[in-house]
Motif scaffolding. Structure first.
Motif, short mmCIF file in Angstrom:
data_model
loop_
_atom_site.label_atom_id
_atom_site.label_comp_id
_atom_site.label_asym_id
_atom_site.label_seq_id
_atom_site.Cartn_x
_atom_site.Cartn_y
_atom_site.Cartn_z
N GLY A 28 0.83 -1.20 0.00
CA GLY A 28 0.00 0.00 0.00
C GLY A 28 0.87 1.25 0.00
N THR A 29 0.51 2.22 0.82
CA THR A 29 1.31 3.43 0.95
C THR A 29 2.71 3.05 1.41
OG1 THR A 29 -0.65 4.73 1.49
CG2 THR A 29 1.49 5.67 2.08
N ASN A 30 3.72 3.54 0.70
CA ASN A 30 5.10 3.15 0.98
C ASN A 30 5.81 4.29 1.73
OD1 ASN A 30 7.94 2.62 0.75
ND2 ASN A 30 7.50 1.21 -0.91
N PHE A 31 5.96 4.11 3.04
CA PHE A 31 6.55 5.18 3.85
C PHE A 31 8.05 5.31 3.66
CE2 PHE A 31 2.49 4.92 6.02
CZ PHE A 31 2.21 6.26 6.21
N SER A 32 8.68 4.29 3.11
CA SER A 32 10.10 4.45 2.76
C SER A 32 10.24 5.43 1.60
CB SER A 32 10.71 3.10 2.39
OG SER A 32 12.05 3.27 1.94
N LYS A 33 9.39 5.26 0.57
CA LYS A 33 9.44 6.17 -0.58
C LYS A 33 9.07 7.60 -0.15
CE LYS A 33 8.60 2.91 -4.34
NZ LYS A 33 7.72 2.55 -5.47
N ILE A 34 8.09 7.71 0.75
CA ILE A 34 7.68 9.03 1.23
C ILE A 34 8.83 9.73 1.94
CG2 ILE A 34 6.22 10.20 2.93
CD1 ILE A 34 4.01 8.19 2.19
N GLU A 35 9.47 9.01 2.86
CA GLU A 35 10.57 9.62 3.61
C GLU A 35 11.80 9.84 2.73
OE1 GLU A 35 10.01 10.94 6.29
OE2 GLU A 35 8.28 9.89 7.12
N ASN A 36 12.01 8.97 1.76
CA ASN A 36 13.16 9.16 0.86
C ASN A 36 13.03 10.45 0.05
OD1 ASN A 36 15.31 7.29 1.05
ND2 ASN A 36 14.00 5.65 0.23
N SER A 45 -4.41 -4.71 6.56
CA SER A 45 -4.28 -3.48 5.78
C SER A 45 -3.02 -3.59 4.95
CB SER A 45 -4.23 -2.24 6.70
OG SER A 45 -3.10 -2.28 7.55
N GLY A 46 -2.92 -2.71 3.95
CA GLY A 46 -1.76 -2.75 3.08
C GLY A 46 -2.16 -2.84 1.62
N GLY A 47 -2.65 -1.73 1.09
CA GLY A 47 -2.98 -1.66 -0.33
C GLY A 47 -4.38 -2.11 -0.69
N MET A 48 -5.24 -2.32 0.30
CA MET A 48 -6.59 -2.78 0.01
C MET A 48 -7.39 -1.71 -0.73
SD MET A 48 -8.83 -4.87 2.78
CE MET A 48 -7.31 -5.31 3.58
N GLN A 49 -8.09 -2.13 -1.81
CA GLN A 49 -8.87 -1.18 -2.59
C GLN A 49 -10.25 -1.69 -2.97
OE1 GLN A 49 -6.89 0.55 -5.95
NE2 GLN A 49 -5.25 1.42 -4.72
N THR A 50 -10.47 -2.98 -2.96
CA THR A 50 -11.74 -3.53 -3.43
C THR A 50 -12.34 -4.46 -2.39
OG1 THR A 50 -10.79 -5.52 -4.44
CG2 THR A 50 -10.82 -3.50 -5.79
N ALA A 51 -13.63 -4.77 -2.58
CA ALA A 51 -14.30 -5.74 -1.72
C ALA A 51 -13.68 -7.12 -1.89
CB ALA A 51 -15.79 -5.78 -2.04
N LEU A 52 -13.18 -7.42 -3.08
CA LEU A 52 -12.53 -8.71 -3.29
C LEU A 52 -11.23 -8.81 -2.50
CD1 LEU A 52 -12.63 -11.42 -4.71
CD2 LEU A 52 -11.45 -10.39 -6.67
N ASP A 53 -10.45 -7.72 -2.47
CA ASP A 53 -9.25 -7.68 -1.62
C ASP A 53 -9.63 -7.95 -0.17
OD1 ASP A 53 -7.79 -6.91 -3.87
OD2 ASP A 53 -7.72 -4.79 -3.30
N LEU A 54 -10.68 -7.29 0.29
CA LEU A 54 -11.13 -7.45 1.67
C LEU A 54 -11.59 -8.88 1.92
CD1 LEU A 54 -11.92 -6.38 4.45
CD2 LEU A 54 -14.06 -5.54 3.45
N ALA A 55 -12.37 -9.43 1.00
CA ALA A 55 -12.88 -10.80 1.17
C ALA A 55 -11.72 -11.80 1.26
CB ALA A 55 -13.81 -11.17 0.01
N LYS A 56 -10.71 -11.63 0.44
CA LYS A 56 -9.55 -12.52 0.50
C LYS A 56 -8.83 -12.39 1.83
CE LYS A 56 -8.81 -12.58 -4.52
NZ LYS A 56 -7.95 -12.15 -5.64
N SER A 57 -8.72 -11.16 2.35
CA SER A 57 -8.10 -10.96 3.65
C SER A 57 -8.88 -11.67 4.74
CB SER A 57 -8.01 -9.46 3.97
OG SER A 57 -7.14 -8.80 3.10
N LEU A 58 -10.20 -11.55 4.69
CA LEU A 58 -11.06 -12.21 5.68
C LEU A 58 -10.94 -13.73 5.58
CD1 LEU A 58 -14.19 -9.93 5.16
CD2 LEU A 58 -12.65 -9.87 7.13
N ALA A 59 -10.84 -14.24 4.36
CA ALA A 59 -10.68 -15.68 4.17
C ALA A 59 -9.33 -16.16 4.69
CB ALA A 59 -10.83 -16.03 2.68
N LEU A 60 -8.35 -15.26 4.72
CA LEU A 60 -7.02 -15.60 5.25
C LEU A 60 -6.93 -15.39 6.76
CD1 LEU A 60 -4.81 -14.14 2.38
CD2 LEU A 60 -4.93 -16.54 3.08
N GLY A 61 -8.06 -15.05 7.37
CA GLY A 61 -8.09 -15.00 8.83
C GLY A 61 -8.29 -13.64 9.45
#
Length: 349
Positions: free
Chosen positions: A213-221, A257-273
């Protein structure tokens, strides 16, 4: 640069750098169910994580605060969206307000406009128990998010350089703070080794904050004269991190969290626990470019889409997705194989 100026800088750079979308969700697929026997009206999106009950597994993750009028406006708008859509909201680190009372309105506005909502306070791992209590009191918060962000701090020109005693401070907060504590990564993922150590000191909830998702290394760099680019691709992708937690086999409840943008992303996360999924950079981009109404519509659509996905998979609740088989490919599959993670049990459940 002052702390408040840095907060605004972070927002601008976050919008500029965007999201890498190297989270791994494309490596995970549901096994199709041709004949679900369920009614869409039977779906209940409520979710429980630790002592917290959420109306849906969607929440606005920590983003900002402490940057004067600009961050006050963002938090006000996000809080109004959270109130309208009945979802939880975490604020960005409140250390700015603890060290400078003039910054408090950029946080207190959240509870002011959302008096009955689920609000999560936030400080970094350097926080003392007294500071954590101040942060919770400032928002009348329902929970406390303790973020760990070593890579961001190392790349940050003015970042912390001493991390000794972090586990001891986390343990004290977990056992002494009056509200539930969530330990949160800020975009570099959590390993099974870290999860086991956190479980051993009494942590019951984590937000794995995976890479992608948002890359704080790139932001700080972008704020450095000499850039530490080797950290820009550092971390555990979101799906791999969720598998790491699964393999750790603890009683810890997980937020994804980490780059989630769609309901499918969320559903996969939920399926992974995961018990819920946090959206940050994606929501911020919609808010800044298209406004509050567009973000409200997006969250409404996410709920509707998740309902449709649960129906297709023949499950009535987000937690029931942990019974649905998944098939893995690509880097997520390779990561699991090399880390000795049993994905066969997930694929055949």
């Amino acid at each position: 640069m002052s702390r408040s100026a840095r907060k605004v800088d972070h927002i601008n750079h976050a919008l500029l750098t965007g999201q890498a979308l190297s989270h791994g969700f494309e490596d995970v697929k549901f096994v199709h169910n041709s004949i679900p026997e369920i009614n869409v009206d039977e779906i209940n999106l409520s979710s429980k994580i630790g002592e917290l009950t959420l109306s849906s597994p969607i929440f606005i993750n920590a983003m900002t605060g402490g940057g004067g009028k600009e961050t006050t406006k963002i938090n006000q708008q996000l809080a109004e969206v959270a109130a309208e859509t009945d979802i939880a909201m975490a604020v960005g680190s409140q250390m700015a307000a603890i060290k400078d009372k003039e910054q408090q309105p950029s946080y207190t506005i959240v509870r002011k406009v959302n008096p009955k909502g689920m609000v999560i306070a936030n400080l970094g791992s350097e926080a003392s128990i007294d500071q954590a209590r101040q942060a919770v009191e400032m928002l009348e918060a329902n929970a406390f998010q303790l973020h760990v962000n070593v890579i961001q701090e190392l790349v940050m020109p003015e970042g912390d350089r001493n991390y000794a005693g972090t586990f001891k401070r986390i343990e004290e907060l977990v056992h002494k703070l009056e509200v539930p504590v969530i330990v949160k990564e800020v975009g570099f993922g959590m390993s099974q080794e870290t999860i086991k150590r956190l479980a051993a000191i009494g942590v019951e909830m984590v937000d794995i904050g995976g890479f992608g998702g948002t890359n704080f290394s790139k932001i700080e760099n972008k704020r450095r004269d000499r850039q530490l680019r080797f950290f820009d691709n550092w971390g555990i992708p979101t799906t791999a991190s969720l598998l790491e937690v699964h393999h750790a086999n603890t009683c810890i409840d997980v937020l994804a969290s980490g780059g989630m943008q769609t309901a499918l992303d969320l559903a996969k996360s939920l399926a992974l626990g995961a018990r819920a999924g946090g959206f940050a950079g994606y929501f911020l981009k919609i808010l800044k470019e298209d406004g509050q109404e567009a973000l409200i519509n997006e969250i409404t659509d996410l709920k509707e889409d998740l309902t449709m996905i649960l129906t297709a998979l023949d499950v009535k609740s987000p937690h029931d997705l942990t019974k649905v088989p998944l098939v893995f490919s690509g880097e997520t599959y390779q990561w699991a194989c090399q880390r000795g993670i049993d994905i066969q049990s997930i694929s055949t459940r």
